[in-house]
Motif scaffolding. Structure first.
Motif, PDB file in Angstrom:
ATOM      1  N   ILE A   1     -33.166 -19.728   6.106  1.00 60.50           N
ATOM      2  CA  ILE A   1     -31.996 -19.626   6.987  1.00 60.50           C
ATOM      3  C   ILE A   1     -30.754 -19.370   6.147  1.00 60.50           C
ATOM      4  O   ILE A   1     -30.571 -19.958   5.089  1.00 60.50           O
ATOM      5  CB  ILE A   1     -31.821 -20.927   7.793  1.00 60.50           C
ATOM      6  CG1 ILE A   1     -33.045 -21.141   8.685  1.00 60.50           C
ATOM      7  CG2 ILE A   1     -30.554 -20.881   8.624  1.00 60.50           C
ATOM      8  CD1 ILE A   1     -33.082 -22.489   9.346  1.00 60.50           C
ATOM      9  N   SER A   2     -29.892 -18.499   6.654  1.00 57.39           N
ATOM     10  CA  SER A   2     -28.617 -18.221   6.008  1.00 57.39           C
ATOM     11  C   SER A   2     -27.579 -17.960   7.095  1.00 57.39           C
ATOM     12  O   SER A   2     -27.804 -17.128   7.971  1.00 57.39           O
ATOM     13  CB  SER A   2     -28.739 -16.999   5.098  1.00 57.39           C
ATOM     14  OG  SER A   2     -27.492 -16.669   4.558  1.00 57.39           O
ATOM     15  N   ALA A   3     -26.472 -18.667   7.036  1.00 56.74           N
ATOM     16  CA  ALA A   3     -25.411 -18.486   8.037  1.00 56.74           C
ATOM     17  C   ALA A   3     -24.676 -17.174   7.778  1.00 56.74           C
ATOM     18  O   ALA A   3     -24.371 -16.830   6.643  1.00 56.74           O
ATOM     19  CB  ALA A   3     -24.432 -19.649   7.986  1.00 56.74           C
ATOM     20  N   GLN A   4     -24.407 -16.456   8.846  1.00 58.46           N
ATOM     21  CA  GLN A   4     -23.659 -15.202   8.773  1.00 58.46           C
ATOM     22  C   GLN A   4     -22.189 -15.451   9.072  1.00 58.46           C
ATOM     23  O   GLN A   4     -21.846 -16.365   9.817  1.00 58.46           O
ATOM     24  CB  GLN A   4     -24.190 -14.222   9.815  1.00 58.46           C
ATOM     25  CG  GLN A   4     -25.556 -13.675   9.517  1.00 58.46           C
ATOM     26  CD  GLN A   4     -25.533 -12.775   8.314  1.00 58.46           C
ATOM     27  OE1 GLN A   4     -25.994 -13.176   7.251  1.00 58.46           O
ATOM     28  NE2 GLN A   4     -24.994 -11.589   8.448  1.00 58.46           N
ATOM     29  N   ARG A   5     -21.346 -14.596   8.530  1.00 57.49           N
ATOM     30  CA  ARG A   5     -19.942 -14.626   8.912  1.00 57.49           C
ATOM     31  C   ARG A   5     -19.811 -14.118  10.335  1.00 57.49           C
ATOM     32  O   ARG A   5     -20.646 -13.351  10.810  1.00 57.49           O
ATOM     33  CB  ARG A   5     -19.122 -13.745   7.976  1.00 57.49           C
ATOM     34  CG  ARG A   5     -18.996 -14.347   6.603  1.00 57.49           C
ATOM     35  CD  ARG A   5     -18.012 -13.526   5.765  1.00 57.49           C
ATOM     36  NE  ARG A   5     -18.556 -13.478   4.422  1.00 57.49           N
ATOM     37  CZ  ARG A   5     -18.773 -12.384   3.724  1.00 57.49           C
ATOM     38  NH1 ARG A   5     -18.433 -11.217   4.202  1.00 57.49           N
ATOM     39  NH2 ARG A   5     -19.293 -12.437   2.535  1.00 57.49           N
ATOM     40  N   HIS A   6     -18.742 -14.496  11.003  1.00 57.20           N
ATOM     41  CA  HIS A   6     -18.496 -14.080  12.380  1.00 57.20           C
ATOM     42  C   HIS A   6     -18.441 -12.562  12.479  1.00 57.20           C
ATOM     43  O   HIS A   6     -17.785 -11.896  11.676  1.00 57.20           O
ATOM     44  CB  HIS A   6     -17.183 -14.709  12.867  1.00 57.20           C
ATOM     45  CG  HIS A   6     -16.853 -14.402  14.287  1.00 57.20           C
ATOM     46  ND1 HIS A   6     -17.654 -14.821  15.330  1.00 57.20           N
ATOM     47  CD2 HIS A   6     -15.846 -13.707  14.838  1.00 57.20           C
ATOM     48  CE1 HIS A   6     -17.121 -14.401  16.457  1.00 57.20           C
ATOM     49  NE2 HIS A   6     -16.019 -13.724  16.194  1.00 57.20           N
TER      50      HIS A   6
END
Length: 161
Positions: A13-18
């Protein structure tokens, strides 16, 4: 991790920028160093199986139609870079899933209708209304929850020979 059974998976899992369509951490870490999600998955596969993957199937969701080409080209370049770094040269299948809430399909005959008037779950439409040059299709993966009024139109009937 265990093809052809396909019962063991590894998730990263990796959070994306808006409002960022392209996955940033495929090949590099947040610090810009080689590593990232693909290298982590390749290393995990190697530990699990003792070999390199022969093929990679990459499922992608959340890509707007106007961004398909740019996202695919950029992400595939990053995936290939990760594989090249680890001396893996698998074949790739890149699949983009997209929800089309405003696309409606109606059964052509009364035999192909559920009680609520919807088409059967598992219905695949891959001709006539699809892109003429790209491999795309529509899949009704589950039963519709809303009732659809079913009317058999004369144009839907196939003439008998």
């Amino acid at each position: 991790m265990d093809w052809p059974e396909a019962t063991r998976y590894k998730a990263v899992i990796s959070a994306q920028r808006h409002r960022q369509e392209i996955i940033q951490d495929l090949y590099t870490t947040r610090d810009g160093e080689p590593g990232g999600m693909i290298m982590e998955l390749l290393q995990s596969f190697n530990r699990s199986t003792g070999r390199a993957p022969e093929r990679i199937i990459f499922y992608r969701d959340g890509v707007g139609e106007s961004q398909f080409h740019n996202v695919m080209v950029t992400e595939m370049a990053r995936i290939r870079s990760a594989c090249n770094t680890m001396k893996y040269y698998p074949s790739f299948t890149y699949i983009v899933m997209q929800k089309r809430h405003h696309t409606c399909f109606f059964p052509a005959t009364p035999e192909n209708v559920l009680r609520n008037g919807n088409i059967f779950p598992g219905t695949v439409v891959d001709t006539h209304v699809c892109h003429p040059h790209e491999f795309d299709f529509y899949l009704c993966s589950h039963a519709g929850t809303k009732k659809t009024e079913y009317r058999l139109l004369e144009s839907d009937c196939i003439p008998k020979a």
